[in-house]
Design a protein around this motif. Structure first.
Motif, PDB file in Angstrom:
ATOM      1  N   ARG A   1      -9.497   8.235 -11.052  1.00  0.00           N
ATOM      2  CA  ARG A   1      -9.729   7.966  -9.625  1.00  0.00           C
ATOM      3  C   ARG A   1      -9.909   9.231  -8.805  1.00  0.00           C
ATOM      4  O   ARG A   1      -9.796   9.226  -7.593  1.00  0.00           O
ATOM      5  CB  ARG A   1      -8.608   7.107  -9.056  1.00  0.00           C
ATOM      6  CG  ARG A   1      -7.222   7.570  -9.372  1.00  0.00           C
ATOM      7  CD  ARG A   1      -6.717   8.720  -8.560  1.00  0.00           C
ATOM      8  NE  ARG A   1      -6.442   8.323  -7.196  1.00  0.00           N
ATOM      9  CZ  ARG A   1      -6.312   9.177  -6.190  1.00  0.00           C
ATOM     10  NH1 ARG A   1      -6.434  10.504  -6.406  1.00  0.00           N
ATOM     11  NH2 ARG A   1      -6.034   8.766  -4.984  1.00  0.00           N
TER      12      ARG A   1
ATOM     13  N   LYS B   1      -3.744   4.178 -13.286  1.00  0.00           N
ATOM     14  CA  LYS B   1      -4.542   5.221 -12.646  1.00  0.00           C
ATOM     15  C   LYS B   1      -4.015   6.598 -13.018  1.00  0.00           C
ATOM     16  O   LYS B   1      -2.804   6.760 -13.266  1.00  0.00           O
ATOM     17  CB  LYS B   1      -4.505   5.033 -11.136  1.00  0.00           C
ATOM     18  CG  LYS B   1      -5.347   3.854 -10.672  1.00  0.00           C
ATOM     19  CD  LYS B   1      -5.622   3.986  -9.203  1.00  0.00           C
ATOM     20  CE  LYS B   1      -6.732   3.075  -8.775  1.00  0.00           C
ATOM     21  NZ  LYS B   1      -7.175   3.432  -7.415  1.00  0.00           N
TER      22      LYS B   1
ATOM     23  N   LYS C   1       0.816  -1.211   0.000  1.00  0.00           N
ATOM     24  CA  LYS C   1       0.000   0.000   0.000  1.00  0.00           C
ATOM     25  C   LYS C   1       0.853   1.266   0.000  1.00  0.00           C
ATOM     26  O   LYS C   1       1.737   1.413   0.846  1.00  0.00           O
ATOM     27  CB  LYS C   1      -0.912   0.025   1.247  1.00  0.00           C
ATOM     28  CG  LYS C   1      -1.912  -1.094   1.354  1.00  0.00           C
ATOM     29  CD  LYS C   1      -2.806  -1.262   0.139  1.00  0.00           C
ATOM     30  CE  LYS C   1      -3.599  -0.035  -0.261  1.00  0.00           C
ATOM     31  NZ  LYS C   1      -4.331  -0.239  -1.521  1.00  0.00           N
TER      32      LYS C   1
END
Ligand code: PEP
Ligand code: MN
Length: 340
Positions: free
Chosen positions: A238, A208, A131
């Motif tokens: 996004r 993205k 992450k």
């Protein structure tokens, strides 16, 4: 490329521009108007840098007329590209939803998530093992063990997996775990070495949009991947940063028709990171599909309040099911099919 000369440009100055164009192997076509002279550079104009011509004496402005992106441009490939992800099509008439938790946490959580994805009729599963967090002190993902957990849970339900690649050094492990779709996150959109590396693969890539990237920068980032030979690219809007603080980002719905005009590749939206709140997800998702998006990347958690990452924006399994019903109806009106 078009080079517009000043009103007062001399013959010598025009000749200098012409010779610079010819030096690069292009042809120069001179058009003398009553006011100004315009020189057209004909050929592969990527070889010419307008900034170098702009600085020559007598030049008012030099500009490209062909788009700087080629492989991803619709100009060169008018038909929609349809990608096949383990038998599931995306692009053209085909819409695909990708859902799952923000991050891989435990085998139990992944098992429940995979079951919920399957039960909702969604064909592709997401989950991050690594992450990219703003703070180095918050949860960073479970790492490679997460790939193992993800693969196992998804395989049990027959779901291809989508996961974010943060670092080129992780790529071997991604290939070992047969990751089906590589996600390049907003913070990595201009990590050109990462883009080049995934460009050498055949695996589909969800690219993205950088949170402050222009459409053109985003298309050029995709061109980095495509120029390496990997044309299996899906754009994902996004949400972008604006002055507004009520929500996490602003879903740029306008980008959907613009991207669809500029590229033949599929375009999806991520309503979760756009709004940043679970209660906004359905509305943004419906807007995205109605505006012509080819799919969604949406965060869902079996128990959102307990999610280790992005808990506020995760929808529940039931909400995912309900959302699928709405999206199926919208897709039908548009003559498209969903999750085949
Ligand atoms: C994600 O999909 O979990 C994520 C980190 O997304 P983004 O790169 O859009 O912030
Ligand atoms: Mn997330």
């Amino acid at each position: 490329m078009i080079i517009v000369m000043n009103k007062t440009a001399t013959e010598e100055q025009i000749e200098l521009v012409v010779s610079r164009i010819k030096d690069k192997g292009l042809e120069a076509s001179i058009s003398k108007g009553t006011e100004k002279t315009v020189i057209g550079a004909v050929g592969d104009e990527r070889l010419l840098d307008p900034k170098l011509l702009d600085n020559l004496p007598g030049v008012e402005q030099a500009m490209h007329i062909v788009k700087p992106y080629k492989i991803v441009a619709r100009e060169w490939h008018p038909k929609d590209t349809v990608l096949d992800i383990k038998g599931h099509l995306i692009g053209g008439k085909h819409i695909q939803i990708v859902s799952g938790p923000c991050s891989v946490e435990t085998p139990e959580q992944m098992k429940k998530s995979a079951k919920a994805v399957k039960a909702a009729g969604v064909k592709l599963m997401r989950g991050g093992a690594f992450k990219p967090r703003t703070s180095p002190y918050t949860f960073q993902g479970v790492g490679f063990d997460g790939l193992e957990m993800f693969r196992k849970a998804a395989d049990n339900e027959g779901l291809p997996i989508v996961t974010e690649l943060l670092d080129v050094r992780h790529l071997d492990k991604f290939l070992e775990h047969k990751v089906d779709v590589i996600q390049i996150g907003t913070r990595s959109m201009q990590n050109f070495e990462l883009l080049r590396e995934v460009g050498t693969l055949k695996i589909p890539v969800i690219l993205k949009r950088g949170m402050s990237a222009t459409i053109s920068e985003w298309l050029m980032a995709a061109e980095y991947i495509a120029s390496g030979g990997n044309h299996n690219i899906i754009f994902c809007e996004r949400g972008i940063r604006t002055f507004e603080t009520y929500y996490r980002n602003v879903l740029d719905v306008t980008a959907i028709p613009v991207l669809k005009k500029e590229t033949h590749l599929p375009v999806i939206i991520d309503p979760s990171h756009a709004g940043g709140k679970a209660w906004m997800v359905a509305a943004l998702s419906r807007a995205g599909i109605a505006a012509g998006a080819d799919g969604l990347l949406v965060e869902m958690h079996p128990n959102p309040c307990e999610a280790w990452c992005d808990a506020d924006q995760a929808i529940t399994p039931t909400e995912l099911k309900d959302l699928m019903k709405d999206l199926t109806a919208i897709a039908k009106i548009l003559g498209r099919n969903i999750s085949n």
